[in-house]
Scaffold this motif. Sequence first.
Motif, PDB file in Angstrom:
ATOM      1  N   MET A 219     -30.636 -10.623 -29.996  1.00  0.00           N
ATOM      2  CA  MET A 219     -32.105 -10.308 -28.686  1.00  0.00           C
ATOM      3  C   MET A 219     -31.824 -11.151 -27.768  1.00  0.00           C
ATOM      4  N   TYR A 220     -31.157  -9.994 -27.002  1.00  0.00           N
ATOM      5  CA  TYR A 220     -31.782 -10.775 -25.845  1.00  0.00           C
ATOM      6  C   TYR A 220     -33.194 -10.912 -24.662  1.00  0.00           C
ATOM      7  N   HIS A 221     -33.285 -12.167 -24.119  1.00  0.00           N
ATOM      8  CA  HIS A 221     -34.400 -12.555 -23.441  1.00  0.00           C
ATOM      9  C   HIS A 221     -33.677 -12.200 -22.370  1.00  0.00           C
ATOM     10  N   LEU A 222     -34.852 -12.063 -21.373  1.00  0.00           N
ATOM     11  CA  LEU A 222     -34.858 -11.432 -19.952  1.00  0.00           C
ATOM     12  C   LEU A 222     -36.344 -12.092 -19.784  1.00  0.00           C
ATOM     13  N   LEU A 223     -36.086 -12.593 -18.303  1.00  0.00           N
ATOM     14  CA  LEU A 223     -37.927 -12.933 -18.197  1.00  0.00           C
ATOM     15  C   LEU A 223     -37.626 -12.154 -16.324  1.00  0.00           C
ATOM     16  N   TYR A 224     -38.608 -11.609 -16.148  1.00  0.00           N
ATOM     17  CA  TYR A 224     -38.722 -11.101 -14.875  1.00  0.00           C
ATOM     18  C   TYR A 224     -40.534 -11.234 -14.261  1.00  0.00           C
ATOM     19  N   ASP A 225     -39.773 -11.465 -12.887  1.00  0.00           N
ATOM     20  CA  ASP A 225     -41.193 -12.115 -12.203  1.00  0.00           C
ATOM     21  C   ASP A 225     -42.481 -11.182 -11.270  1.00  0.00           C
ATOM     22  N   ASP A 226     -41.371  -9.666 -11.374  1.00  0.00           N
ATOM     23  CA  ASP A 226     -41.946  -8.685 -10.296  1.00  0.00           C
ATOM     24  C   ASP A 226     -42.640  -7.576 -11.209  1.00  0.00           C
ATOM     25  N   LEU A 227     -43.576  -7.726 -11.854  1.00  0.00           N
ATOM     26  CA  LEU A 227     -43.829  -6.302 -12.614  1.00  0.00           C
ATOM     27  C   LEU A 227     -43.198  -5.224 -12.049  1.00  0.00           C
ATOM     28  N   GLY A 228     -43.604  -5.032 -10.481  1.00  0.00           N
ATOM     29  CA  GLY A 228     -42.910  -3.917 -10.213  1.00  0.00           C
ATOM     30  C   GLY A 228     -41.599  -3.384 -10.648  1.00  0.00           C
ATOM     31  N   VAL A 229     -40.511  -4.808 -10.113  1.00  0.00           N
ATOM     32  CA  VAL A 229     -38.885  -4.197 -11.228  1.00  0.00           C
ATOM     33  C   VAL A 229     -38.725  -4.469 -11.981  1.00  0.00           C
ATOM     34  N   PHE A 230     -39.785  -4.605 -12.954  1.00  0.00           N
ATOM     35  CA  PHE A 230     -39.320  -4.962 -14.091  1.00  0.00           C
ATOM     36  C   PHE A 230     -39.732  -3.592 -14.512  1.00  0.00           C
ATOM     37  N   MET A 231     -40.671  -2.792 -14.573  1.00  0.00           N
ATOM     38  CA  MET A 231     -40.923  -1.647 -14.790  1.00  0.00           C
ATOM     39  C   MET A 231     -39.842  -0.519 -14.107  1.00  0.00           C
ATOM     40  N   LYS A 232     -39.603  -0.402 -12.765  1.00  0.00           N
ATOM     41  CA  LYS A 232     -37.844   0.303 -12.876  1.00  0.00           C
ATOM     42  C   LYS A 232     -36.980  -0.244 -14.340  1.00  0.00           C
ATOM     43  N   ASP A 233     -36.766  -1.371 -14.147  1.00  0.00           N
ATOM     44  CA  ASP A 233     -35.536  -1.050 -15.147  1.00  0.00           C
ATOM     45  C   ASP A 233     -36.245  -0.918 -16.837  1.00  0.00           C
ATOM     46  N   ALA A 234     -38.148  -0.731 -16.562  1.00  0.00           N
ATOM     47  CA  ALA A 234     -37.718  -0.145 -18.318  1.00  0.00           C
ATOM     48  C   ALA A 234     -37.479   1.076 -18.204  1.00  0.00           C
ATOM     49  N   GLU A 235     -37.870   2.176 -17.081  1.00  0.00           N
ATOM     50  CA  GLU A 235     -37.722   3.276 -17.020  1.00  0.00           C
ATOM     51  C   GLU A 235     -35.744   3.289 -17.732  1.00  0.00           C
ATOM     52  N   ARG A 236     -35.212   3.357 -17.056  1.00  0.00           N
ATOM     53  CA  ARG A 236     -33.760   2.858 -16.574  1.00  0.00           C
ATOM     54  C   ARG A 236     -33.331   3.027 -19.067  1.00  0.00           C
ATOM     55  N   ILE A 237     -34.271   1.717 -19.525  1.00  0.00           N
ATOM     56  CA  ILE A 237     -33.964   1.629 -20.801  1.00  0.00           C
ATOM     57  C   ILE A 237     -34.518   3.050 -21.386  1.00  0.00           C
ATOM     58  N   MET A 238     -35.603   3.513 -21.073  1.00  0.00           N
ATOM     59  CA  MET A 238     -36.272   3.966 -22.203  1.00  0.00           C
ATOM     60  C   MET A 238     -35.440   5.377 -21.992  1.00  0.00           C
ATOM     61  N   ASP A 239     -34.504   5.593 -21.118  1.00  0.00           N
ATOM     62  CA  ASP A 239     -34.384   6.679 -20.835  1.00  0.00           C
ATOM     63  C   ASP A 239     -33.971   6.976 -21.977  1.00  0.00           C
ATOM     64  N   PRO A 240     -34.168   8.351 -22.216  1.00  0.00           N
ATOM     65  CA  PRO A 240     -33.930   9.300 -23.761  1.00  0.00           C
ATOM     66  C   PRO A 240     -32.471  10.166 -24.144  1.00  0.00           C
ATOM     67  N   GLU A 241     -31.506   9.525 -22.730  1.00  0.00           N
ATOM     68  CA  GLU A 241     -30.523   9.710 -23.058  1.00  0.00           C
ATOM     69  C   GLU A 241     -29.119   8.679 -23.245  1.00  0.00           C
ATOM     70  N   ASP A 242     -30.047   8.179 -23.281  1.00  0.00           N
ATOM     71  CA  ASP A 242     -29.742   6.807 -23.541  1.00  0.00           C
ATOM     72  C   ASP A 242     -29.873   5.801 -24.676  1.00  0.00           C
ATOM     73  N   ASP A 243     -29.305   5.651 -25.786  1.00  0.00           N
ATOM     74  CA  ASP A 243     -29.860   4.700 -27.210  1.00  0.00           C
ATOM     75  C   ASP A 243     -28.984   3.336 -26.824  1.00  0.00           C
ATOM     76  N   LYS A 244     -28.806   3.111 -26.087  1.00  0.00           N
ATOM     77  CA  LYS A 244     -28.204   1.823 -26.291  1.00  0.00           C
ATOM     78  C   LYS A 244     -29.151   0.700 -27.018  1.00  0.00           C
ATOM     79  N   TYR A 245     -29.972   0.048 -26.582  1.00  0.00           N
ATOM     80  CA  TYR A 245     -30.881  -0.224 -27.760  1.00  0.00           C
ATOM     81  C   TYR A 245     -32.194   0.099 -28.078  1.00  0.00           C
ATOM     82  N   HIS A 246     -32.052  -1.154 -29.109  1.00  0.00           N
ATOM     83  CA  HIS A 246     -32.450  -0.255 -30.428  1.00  0.00           C
ATOM     84  C   HIS A 246     -34.076  -0.721 -30.804  1.00  0.00           C
ATOM     85  N   THR A 247     -34.084  -1.672 -29.802  1.00  0.00           N
ATOM     86  CA  THR A 247     -35.792  -1.832 -29.587  1.00  0.00           C
ATOM     87  C   THR A 247     -36.247  -2.682 -28.337  1.00  0.00           C
ATOM     88  N   LEU A 248     -37.396  -2.642 -28.104  1.00  0.00           N
ATOM     89  CA  LEU A 248     -38.034  -2.748 -26.419  1.00  0.00           C
ATOM     90  C   LEU A 248     -39.163  -3.888 -26.858  1.00  0.00           C
TER      91      LEU A 248
END
Length: 481
Positions: A219-248
């Motif tokens: 498990m990777y523990h990452l910390l954000y201090d900006d909700l907008g930046v967090f959400m941009k990264d979350a969009e990328r992580i949740m990309d249905p074409e990319d199955d790299k991550y098991h959980t978020l």
Amino acid sequence: MTVDSSSFASAIRAFAEQNADWVFFDDATLEEHATDWGRWKFETPGAVARPRGTEDVVALVNYCREQGIPLTPRAHGHSQSGQSTSDGGFVLDIRSMNEIRGIDEATGTVDCDGGVVWRVLCDYTVPRGYVPRVLTNNLAVCVAGTISVAGIGAASFRYGLQADNVTELEVVTGEGEVIVCSREQNRDLFDVVRCGYGQFGIITRAKVMVRPCKPKVRMYHLLYDDLGVFMKDAERIMDPEDDKYHTLESRSAPCPIFTKRIGEGIELAKGMQMYAYWLYPLFLTVEYDEGEDPNDAEFIDGLNYYQNLGVVEYTQLEFLNRLEPVFELWHRANAWDMAHPWMEVIMPWDVAQSYIEFAQENLPPQALGAGGHVLLWPACTVSSDSPLFMHPEGKFNMGWGILPAVPQKFLDQALNSLDMASEMAIGYGGKRYLSGYITFDTPEKWAAHFGDKWDLVCEAKKRWDPSGILAPGFIQYPWEN
Ligand SMILES: Cc1cc2nc3c(=O)[nH]c(=O)nc-3n(C[C@H](O)[C@H](O)[C@H](O)COP(=O)(O)OP(=O)(O)OC[C@H]3O[C@@H](n4cnc5c(N)ncnc54)[C@H](O)[C@@H]3O)c2cc1C
């Protein structure tokens, strides 16, 4: 709907006495079922049934139908507004039906009773190389309970709800009929018992989807201090074409700073409250085999976090139980026994940031109490096919919730604030998660919640539970008064 429990008290006793080996009305049992995890609503049932099998469920439903007795199904009672309690009627505690019948590798399912606790199911599947596709954070809840609610977990961004991840259900309807339903047969029932809050039938058995799993989890523990930046990264992580991550997984973490002017404040410092600087931890996982060493750069490069807090290695079962130390802390702080009016919302992605930032700005950190926390849950909606799970339009939604532990003396004040946060979220186009602190007290409010699914809900009630015996009092129907 209010019911006059004195009119059926003797009928409940008669049934309990005739079925004393599985129906109980001793004080200890009634007290155990008189509230739920919310611990702010208290209703004593007339008796508690612990069915030994589907036949007992049918017998009880038929008796309740004939006698007009309310019957509320209950799993582990982790709802928070009395969804699984009954004021004078029967509570059917499904946990007594807890057989696991085995994994079918061909269909990728495990066949089990509705009362099986998810942790027990994991203890069964993981040593056999499988894991349920979606698991909630707390494993001490039951298969039938979370399927009836939704069941959102760290893998939901990929697989949807627990309610989406079943292929077949056995249900006893409010008419006492036993119906096996799935996407292929009796779909109309399948679609309303999932996220149906026990309103249309009692789930006695389920085929739960599992997937092969590896023994280790990083498990990777990452910390954000900006909700907008967090959400941009979350969009990328949740990309249905990319199955790299098991959980978020993520949350909003308040870092208490000092005092400033928020709300009414306290006696000696009018208008002053503690305020917090909000941080956003993000947890991502990958699975791997013994001896493998995942390439960390592949998983976190390109993400715009503020701090990398490092990695944690787990065995698969340790990972599934990763919240247990948090729950242990709640026990130690006596937070476990306090009231938990949890207020969760699912927000449209495009307004989530402004709502969340505004709500958090006005949330003094101490309002959460010991052990309380703030949920932050990015979700991808394309993975769900449960029609009664209400969420805003759009490919992405954001779950957010205030999950406080409240001492009784602060309860009224807390409920007022939660009501305000809830109303504001709904005003922003959000939908409430119905296992939490819910006070929709008119058919109009329920109609607004279910939107274009309201007719489906009402028709399903008339069809599957025409006597209205199942879990009365939670959803308010237009024909009730
Ligand atoms: C510490 C904690 C952590 C949590 N984490 C998560 C999480 O990560 N994700 C998430 O989605 N939720 C989470 N929840 C919420 C939880 O999933 C819900 O409260 C759910 O209701 C719990 O299931 P249960 O087994 O306790 O069901 P109960 O609360 O007993 O029942 C839930 C609903 O289902 C109905 N029901 C029960 N049994 C049946 C049946 N056999 N047939 C038909 N209807 C039935 C009940 O009448 C009730 O309306 C959490 C709750 C707690 C307390």
